[in-house]
Design a protein around this motif. Structure first.
Motif, short mmCIF file in Angstrom:
data_model
loop_
_atom_site.label_atom_id
_atom_site.label_comp_id
_atom_site.label_asym_id
_atom_site.label_seq_id
_atom_site.Cartn_x
_atom_site.Cartn_y
_atom_site.Cartn_z
N ASP A 75 -38.99 -55.84 55.41
CA ASP A 75 -39.72 -55.11 56.46
C ASP A 75 -41.23 -55.38 56.44
O ASP A 75 -41.96 -54.86 57.28
N ILE A 76 -41.71 -56.16 55.48
CA ILE A 76 -43.14 -56.46 55.41
C ILE A 76 -43.50 -57.35 56.61
O ILE A 76 -42.83 -58.37 56.84
N PRO A 77 -44.53 -56.99 57.37
CA PRO A 77 -44.93 -57.83 58.49
C PRO A 77 -45.42 -59.20 58.00
O PRO A 77 -45.78 -59.35 56.83
N PRO A 78 -45.46 -60.21 58.88
CA PRO A 78 -45.92 -61.54 58.47
C PRO A 78 -47.28 -61.48 57.77
O PRO A 78 -48.16 -60.73 58.16
N GLU A 90 -42.86 -64.70 55.76
CA GLU A 90 -42.02 -63.52 55.55
C GLU A 90 -40.96 -63.85 54.51
O GLU A 90 -40.56 -65.01 54.37
N PHE A 91 -40.53 -62.83 53.78
CA PHE A 91 -39.42 -62.99 52.85
C PHE A 91 -38.11 -62.98 53.63
O PHE A 91 -37.94 -62.19 54.56
N LEU A 92 -37.18 -63.86 53.25
CA LEU A 92 -35.90 -63.94 53.95
C LEU A 92 -34.76 -63.23 53.23
O LEU A 92 -33.74 -62.94 53.85
N GLU A 93 -34.91 -62.98 51.94
CA GLU A 93 -33.83 -62.34 51.17
C GLU A 93 -34.43 -61.40 50.14
O GLU A 93 -35.58 -61.53 49.74
N ASN A 94 -33.59 -60.47 49.70
CA ASN A 94 -33.92 -59.57 48.60
C ASN A 94 -32.79 -59.69 47.57
O ASN A 94 -31.90 -58.85 47.52
#
Length: 143
Positions: free
Chosen positions: A89-92, A115-119
Motif C-alpha cells: 500500500d506504500i505509494p510510489p 513500488e514493492f510487488l510482493e510481501n
C-alpha cells in the motif's frame, strides 16, 4: 638487496565494490540490504519486407525491473511503518543507489516510481539468518 614490492601496481585503480554502494530508501540509508538488482531494457525488432533481410528496425517500450534482498528484521520494520501495515500500500517512491567512496568515482542512479510487488516470507530449518527477496516495479532510472 633487491627492492621487492609485495603489492602489485593497481593498473586501473580501485573498482566499485559492494562496500562502495549505498541505497537510500524513504530518505534514509538502509544497511540491511544484501543484494540490489535492477535492469532496463528496450524492445527492438527488425522489420521485414521482400526478401529475408530486415529493411528497417522498430523501437518499442522501455521496461524496468528489479529486486532487493533484505534481512527479515528490516523488512518487518518497513511493514510496521507502512499504511495499514501493508508494504504493497506504500505509494510510489524514489530509491537512490549511490556509488562512491574514498577511492572510486561518485555517481547516483535514481530509480523513480518504485513500488514493492510482493510481501514474502521464507524460513527453513537451520537458517541462521532470515532473508526475503522483494521484487520491485520501477518507472524510470535517471542517471
Amino acid at each position: 638487496m633487491a627492492n621487492i614490492n609485495p603489492l602489485p601496481t593497481l593498473v586501473n585503480g580501485v573498482n566499485y565494490s559492494y562496500a562502495n554502494v549505498t541505497m537510500i530508501l524513504f530518505g534514509k540509508p538502509v544497511v540491511g540490504i544484501t543484494k540490489i538488482s535492477y535492469k532496463e531494457k528496450q524492445t527492438k525488432e527488425n522489420n521485414y519486407g521482400l526478401g529475408g533481410k530486415p529493411i528497417s528496425r522498430g523501437y518499442g517500450n522501455y521496461e524496468y525491473e528489479g529486486s532487493i534482498e533484505i534481512y527479515t528484521d528490516f523488512w518487518k520494520a518497513i511493514i510496521e511503518a507502512s499504511p495499514n501495515r501493508n508494504p504493497l500500500d506504500i505509494p510510489p517512491f524514489e530509491v537512490k543507489i549511490i556509488f562512491g567512496g574514498d577511492r572510486v568515482n561518485y555517481s547516483v542512479d535514481k530509480l523513480k516510481m518504485v513500488e514493492f510487488l510482493e510481501n514474502p516470507f521464507d524460513a527453513s530449518q537451520g537458517d541462521s539468518k532470515l532473508m526475503v527477496t522483494i521484487p520491485l516495479i520501477i518507472g524510470d532510472n535517471q542517471r
